[in-house]
Structures are given as C-alpha cells and as structure tokens.
Scaffold this motif. Structure first.
Motif, PDB file in Angstrom:
ATOM      1  N   ALA A 208      -1.947  36.105 -61.127  1.00 48.81           N
ATOM      2  CA  ALA A 208      -3.206  36.752 -60.727  1.00 48.81           C
ATOM      3  C   ALA A 208      -4.075  35.736 -59.978  1.00 48.81           C
ATOM      4  CB  ALA A 208      -3.960  37.267 -61.956  1.00 48.81           C
ATOM      5  N   ALA A 209      -4.628  36.142 -58.832  1.00 49.95           N
ATOM      6  CA  ALA A 209      -5.520  35.262 -58.089  1.00 49.95           C
ATOM      7  C   ALA A 209      -6.902  35.268 -58.722  1.00 49.95           C
ATOM      8  CB  ALA A 209      -5.609  35.716 -56.632  1.00 49.95           C
ATOM      9  N   LYS A 210      -7.201  36.364 -59.444  1.00 45.50           N
ATOM     10  CA  LYS A 210      -8.540  36.534 -60.009  1.00 45.50           C
ATOM     11  C   LYS A 210      -8.429  37.602 -61.095  1.00 45.50           C
ATOM     12  CE  LYS A 210     -13.180  37.376 -58.127  1.00 45.50           C
ATOM     13  NZ  LYS A 210     -13.716  36.035 -58.361  1.00 45.50           N
ATOM     14  N   LEU A 211      -9.335  37.547 -62.085  1.00 39.26           N
ATOM     15  CA  LEU A 211      -9.381  38.586 -63.123  1.00 39.26           C
ATOM     16  C   LEU A 211     -10.733  39.276 -63.073  1.00 39.26           C
ATOM     17  CD1 LEU A 211      -7.938  36.772 -66.299  1.00 39.26           C
ATOM     18  CD2 LEU A 211      -6.701  38.152 -64.616  1.00 39.26           C
ATOM     19  N   VAL A 212     -10.735  40.574 -63.354  1.00 37.84           N
ATOM     20  CA  VAL A 212     -12.010  41.291 -63.517  1.00 37.84           C
ATOM     21  C   VAL A 212     -11.951  42.072 -64.822  1.00 37.84           C
ATOM     22  CG1 VAL A 212     -12.725  41.533 -61.093  1.00 37.84           C
ATOM     23  CG2 VAL A 212     -11.145  43.202 -62.073  1.00 37.84           C
ATOM     24  N   SER A 213     -13.121  42.242 -65.456  1.00 34.95           N
ATOM     25  CA  SER A 213     -13.135  42.917 -66.744  1.00 34.95           C
ATOM     26  C   SER A 213     -13.762  44.315 -66.674  1.00 34.95           C
ATOM     27  CB  SER A 213     -13.866  42.062 -67.781  1.00 34.95           C
ATOM     28  OG  SER A 213     -15.171  41.801 -67.335  1.00 34.95           O
ATOM     29  N   SER A 214     -14.157  44.760 -65.468  1.00 32.84           N
ATOM     30  CA  SER A 214     -14.653  46.135 -65.332  1.00 32.84           C
ATOM     31  C   SER A 214     -14.379  46.620 -63.911  1.00 32.84           C
ATOM     32  CB  SER A 214     -16.155  46.215 -65.611  1.00 32.84           C
ATOM     33  OG  SER A 214     -16.876  45.662 -64.530  1.00 32.84           O
TER      34      SER A 214
END
Ligand SMILES: O=C(O)COP(=O)(O)O
Length: 224
Positions: A208-214
């Motif tokens: 993953a290049a980035k994570l988001v939580s919403s």
C-alpha cells in the motif's frame, strides 16, 4: 465540476467486498449453512473475514478441512455455496458509511469509476445494481471463469483498457493484500482502506502506498 480543481487521477477502481460494501455477514452465513448441512465444521465470522478476498472457490477450499481438499468435494460445495449466496447476498449487505459521499465526489469531479472484484461476476453486478444503484460505474468486473483472479493483474489491466485510461493514472482502492498486490502489479496507485476485512499492517506489507481510515479521507486525494 469546479474548474479550479484538477483531478490528480483519471479514474478510481474499487474492490467490492470490504471496500465499498460490508458483505461479511451474508457471505459467512451462506458458507456456514452449507458446511453445516454437509457435516463440516463451521467458522466464526472473524475467521471468515480473513478467508474472504481470494474468490469463492478459494473461500470454500480454505473453509474445508485439508482432508477434503479435493475437486470432487470442493466443486459441488462451491455450487451449493453459490446457490445459497444467491438467496442471501442481500440480507444485511450494505455500503459502508461515507461511500455515498465518496462516490458523489467522484462524480462531481468527473472521474471515471469501476469495480474489480474476486466475487463471482454475476454477484458483483447484482450487488452493484442493487446496493449501489444511484451510481453508474463505467466498468464492473467480477471473477469470470478463464480469467485469473486478483492478485493477477489481468483483470485490472482489462478494466484500465475498457476505461480507456493509462494504469498509472488509476487510483486503486482496496482493503486486502490481494488488492495491494494487484494494484502494484498493474502499475496503479495502491490505496489501502482500514475499514474492511484486513488490518493496515497487512496492506503496508503488501505494498500500500498510503492508508485511509474513512471513505471521506479519499476525497482530498482526488484533487490535483
Ligand atoms: O469474493 C471475494 O473473495 C472477495 O471479493 P473482493 O475482491 O470484492 O474483495
């Protein structure tokens, strides 16, 4: 579309189960009811959570004891699981909170959008048509016999081709290691979401290049 805002990506490709839709209870129920009828051990929803994502054939295989890993057993059970899921796919499956706002934002920005799932194609379409009815997806592709499932990049590249955009301009949004590997091998931007079926560390470990939580946290990423 707001002329002062330039989209950074030309299209967004979404995974379905665990990303757009919370389908876990209906999948687990369908699986367990068939296992139970055949006298095999059933699995808690939290165990099903980590078995989903590789396609229904693999789900059935993983759910069976190793002594039953034989096509003569798994293939008929897969057919029964599909028949059961056809009756229960919509008992409680719903889009996650915030998905409506995200899809609306994608439409406002004029970006293309697609779904790429390891869920059998007919169920992927049915879920999109019924549970995501207000939005038009430019491409919907579930698992089709004869096309390697994710993480093989074939399906993702077919989606890019059908969208008419370069893979490098696609934001790929998914909740599993299978998705992050798919996005990386197809040359798309791998964005991991942590509201789905897998933890963030799995997503980071698989690229993953980035994570988001919403879902709302994705909206700013769409702006150039
Ligand atoms: O059916 C599955 O295995 C999961 O499908 P997904 O690719 O939408 O997560």
């Amino acid at each position: 579309m707001n002329q002062s805002v330039t989209p950074k990506f030309s299209a967004v490709v979404f995974d379905m189960d665990g990303t757009l839709l919370d389908t876990l209870a209906d999948i687990s129920h369908s699986l367990n009811s068939v296992l139970e009828e055949e006298g095999y051990p059933t699995h808690p929803v939290e165990v099903c959570r980590v078995m989903v994502g590789f396609g229904m054939r693999e789900l059935v295989r993983k759910a069976l004891p190793e002594s039953a890993h034989d096509d003569a057993i798994t293939e008929p059970l897969l057919k029964r699981m599909q028949a059961r899921y056809a009756e229960h796919w919509n008992d409680s499956s719903r889009p996650y909170d915030g998905i409506a706002e995200l899809l609306d934002a994608i439409d406002r920005l004029g970006l293309k959008k697609a779904i790429l799932s390891n869920k059998p194609d007919r169920f992927t379409r049915q879920c999109a048509e019924e549970l995501l009815a207000p939005w038009k997806f430019d491409v919907i592709m579930g698992f089709r016999e004869g096309i390697a499932p994710k993480p093989d990049p074939t399906g993702a590249l077919m989606v890019a081709e059908e969208l008419g955009v370069q893979p490098a301009t696609i934001l790929y949004v998914g909740d599993s290691g299978v998705d992050m590997k798919t996005a990386n091998s197809a040359g798309m931007y791998p964005l991991g979401v942590t509201w789905g079926y897998r933890p963030g560390d799995e997503l980071l470990a698989t690229g993953a290049a980035k994570l988001v939580s919403s879902p709302e946290a994705i909206i700013p990423l769409l702006m150039g």
